[in-house]
Design an enzyme around this catalytic site. Structure first.
Site, PDB file in Angstrom:
ATOM      1  N   ASN A 107       1.877   2.481  11.303  1.00  0.00           N
ATOM      2  CA  ASN A 107       1.056   2.880  12.462  1.00  0.00           C
ATOM      3  C   ASN A 107       1.342   1.939  13.622  1.00  0.00           C
ATOM      4  O   ASN A 107       1.909   0.867  13.426  1.00  0.00           O
ATOM      5  CB  ASN A 107      -0.438   2.782  12.102  1.00  0.00           C
ATOM      6  N   HIS A 151      -6.841   3.886   7.387  1.00  0.00           N
ATOM      7  CA  HIS A 151      -6.129   3.571   6.146  1.00  0.00           C
ATOM      8  C   HIS A 151      -5.442   4.834   5.610  1.00  0.00           C
ATOM      9  O   HIS A 151      -4.384   4.764   4.987  1.00  0.00           O
ATOM     10  CB  HIS A 151      -7.108   2.988   5.120  1.00  0.00           C
ATOM     11  N   HIS A 169      -3.395   1.036  -4.020  1.00  0.00           N
ATOM     12  CA  HIS A 169      -2.834  -0.018  -4.877  1.00  0.00           C
ATOM     13  C   HIS A 169      -3.240   0.295  -6.315  1.00  0.00           C
ATOM     14  O   HIS A 169      -4.427   0.297  -6.637  1.00  0.00           O
ATOM     15  CB  HIS A 169      -3.418  -1.386  -4.510  1.00  0.00           C
ATOM     16  N   ALA A 176       2.610  -2.733   4.024  1.00  0.00           N
ATOM     17  CA  ALA A 176       2.437  -1.768   5.098  1.00  0.00           C
ATOM     18  C   ALA A 176       1.961  -2.578   6.294  1.00  0.00           C
ATOM     19  O   ALA A 176       1.139  -3.483   6.150  1.00  0.00           O
ATOM     20  CB  ALA A 176       1.382  -0.745   4.711  1.00  0.00           C
ATOM     21  N   TYR A 181      -9.167 -10.569   2.141  1.00  0.00           N
ATOM     22  CA  TYR A 181     -10.388  -9.854   2.549  1.00  0.00           C
ATOM     23  C   TYR A 181     -11.160  -9.247   1.370  1.00  0.00           C
ATOM     24  O   TYR A 181     -12.287  -8.813   1.536  1.00  0.00           O
ATOM     25  CB  TYR A 181     -10.084  -8.769   3.602  1.00  0.00           C
ATOM     26  N   GLU A 182     -10.547  -9.220   0.183  1.00  0.00           N
ATOM     27  CA  GLU A 182     -11.273  -8.732  -0.991  1.00  0.00           C
ATOM     28  C   GLU A 182     -12.174  -9.832  -1.562  1.00  0.00           C
ATOM     29  O   GLU A 182     -12.877  -9.601  -2.546  1.00  0.00           O
ATOM     30  CB  GLU A 182     -10.292  -8.275  -2.073  1.00  0.00           C
ATOM     31  N   SER A 202       0.821  -1.218   0.000  1.00  0.00           N
ATOM     32  CA  SER A 202       0.000   0.000   0.000  1.00  0.00           C
ATOM     33  C   SER A 202       0.849   1.260   0.000  1.00  0.00           C
ATOM     34  O   SER A 202       1.691   1.440   0.874  1.00  0.00           O
ATOM     35  CB  SER A 202      -0.864   0.065   1.260  1.00  0.00           C
ATOM     36  N   HIS A 220      -5.857  -9.315  -1.805  1.00  0.00           N
ATOM     37  CA  HIS A 220      -5.938  -9.708  -0.395  1.00  0.00           C
ATOM     38  C   HIS A 220      -7.079 -10.709  -0.205  1.00  0.00           C
ATOM     39  O   HIS A 220      -8.072 -10.674  -0.922  1.00  0.00           O
ATOM     40  CB  HIS A 220      -6.231  -8.490   0.492  1.00  0.00           C
ATOM     41  N   MET A 245      -2.153  -7.607   6.595  1.00  0.00           N
ATOM     42  CA  MET A 245      -3.181  -8.470   6.003  1.00  0.00           C
ATOM     43  C   MET A 245      -2.740  -9.102   4.682  1.00  0.00           C
ATOM     44  O   MET A 245      -3.577  -9.447   3.854  1.00  0.00           O
ATOM     45  CB  MET A 245      -4.451  -7.641   5.775  1.00  0.00           C
ATOM     46  N   SER A 246      -1.443  -9.241   4.497  1.00  0.00           N
ATOM     47  CA  SER A 246      -0.978  -9.768   3.200  1.00  0.00           C
ATOM     48  C   SER A 246       0.296 -10.596   3.390  1.00  0.00           C
ATOM     49  O   SER A 246       0.572 -11.091   4.480  1.00  0.00           O
ATOM     50  CB  SER A 246      -0.689  -8.598   2.257  1.00  0.00           C
TER      51      SER A 246
HETATM   52  N1  HPA Z   1      -3.096  -4.006  11.138  1.00  0.00           N
HETATM   53  C1  HPA Z   1      -3.259  -4.772  10.035  1.00  0.00           C
HETATM   54  N2  HPA Z   1      -2.836  -4.412   8.834  1.00  0.00           N
HETATM   55  C2  HPA Z   1      -2.205  -3.231   8.721  1.00  0.00           C
HETATM   56  C3  HPA Z   1      -2.004  -2.385   9.833  1.00  0.00           C
HETATM   57  C4  HPA Z   1      -2.470  -2.800  11.108  1.00  0.00           C
HETATM   58  O1  HPA Z   1      -2.338  -2.107  12.126  1.00  0.00           O
HETATM   59  N3  HPA Z   1      -1.336  -1.284   9.351  1.00  0.00           N
HETATM   60  C5  HPA Z   1      -1.146  -1.480   8.013  1.00  0.00           C
HETATM   61  N4  HPA Z   1      -1.666  -2.649   7.632  1.00  0.00           N
END
Ligand code: HPA
Length: 258
Positions: free
Chosen positions: A219, A231, A52, A104, A76-77, A21, A74, A195-196
């Site tokens: 983050n 996001h 993306h 990320a 989740y998509e 990302s 992903h 998540m990837s």
């Molecule tokens: N959690 C899950 N996926 C992420 C995060 C997070 O805090 N930051 C960026 N992708």
């Protein structure tokens, strides 16, 4: 799919990158780049996540032929694992031997700060898809090439960039984790969560490719410092880290061909 790409370019690369990302800007460093939107590639899905681009970049970096996926798929998509790992399988069919997978991720530790880069030296599958027992940590070959990890550390040193090594934990998403989930994942030994990447690492390893994973810490994961996450922050911080990320990746890629 493979023939479509071969017909479009004379470039034959052995190194490829999957960009996470907000990291697509790396391709601006490439020379003679050809961008192929995913939707033009036969039987290739489209990437739906903001940040993306959904393009395949083909070009070179310091005269090193290079392929880059700007955007990934992903779980989740709604895609299955076969689809998520399609870019990795396509890269393999095009002759890629070395794959750098980036993402990320959220930090699980106060001292792993947003804006820093983490070399993935192990991973934990926290999706509970394959098993409902306590997730295990996987390090070393075939998932995390020790030579490439050393190369990444040396490359960071060469450009005076301070980086860490750590364990990436894969969660399903699409929601960020709850503080309780974060605390559990941390108790397993995780350093960063995202998540990837893990299915892509698994597919690449199965195909015999050498893999290096890099996380941009965008983050603190939920509950680590008590502030809400979004996001937008993920995209914003990856843009701030873009120069460090690009310089590190460039140095690593140069080192891979030495
Ligand atoms: N959690 C899950 N996926 C992420 C995060 C997070 O805090 N930051 C960026 N992708």
């Amino acid at each position: 799919m493979k023939q479509f790409i071969i017909d479009r370019t004379d470039i034959r690369a052995s190194i490829a990158v999957v960009l996470g990302s907000g990291m697509g800007g790396f391709c601006d460093q490439m020379d003679n780049v050809m961008l192929i939107p995913y939707k033009e590639i036969p039987d290739y899905p489209e990437s739906t996540v903001r940040g993306h681009a959904g393009e395949l970049a083909i070009g070179s970096l310091h005269n090193i032929p290079l392929l880059a996926a700007k955007g990934r798929f992903h779980y989740y998509e709604g895609y299955d694992i076969q689809t998520i790992t399609l870019p990795v399988k396509l890269f393999h069919s095009l002759g890629i031997k070395s794959l750098i997978i980036t993402n990320a991720a959220g930090s699980l530790k106060p001292d792993l700060r947003p804006g820093s880069l983490m070399i993935i030296d192990s991973h934990i599958d926290c999706t509970f898809r394959a098993s409902v027992t306590e997730p295990e940590e996987y390090s070393g070959t075939p998932f995390h090439d020790p030579v490439y990890i050393k190369l990444a550390v040396k490359s960071a040193d060469q450009i005076d960039l301070s980086i860490t090594k750590g364990t990436y934990c894969w969660t399903l998403g699409p929601s960020y984790e709850t503080p309780a989930e974060v605390s559990y994942i941390r108790s397993l030994g995780g350093d960063a969560v995202g998540m990837s990447t893990v299915p892509e690492i698994q597919a690449a390893a199965e195909l015999g490719m050498k893999v290096l994973g890099i996380s941009t810490i965008t983050n603190y994961a939920a509950g680590i410092i008590g502030e809400p996450l979004s996001h937008d922050d993920v995209i914003k911080v990856s843009a701030q880290v873009e120069d460090d990320f690009t310089n590190l990746l460039t140095e690593i890629i140069k080192g891979m061909v030495l």
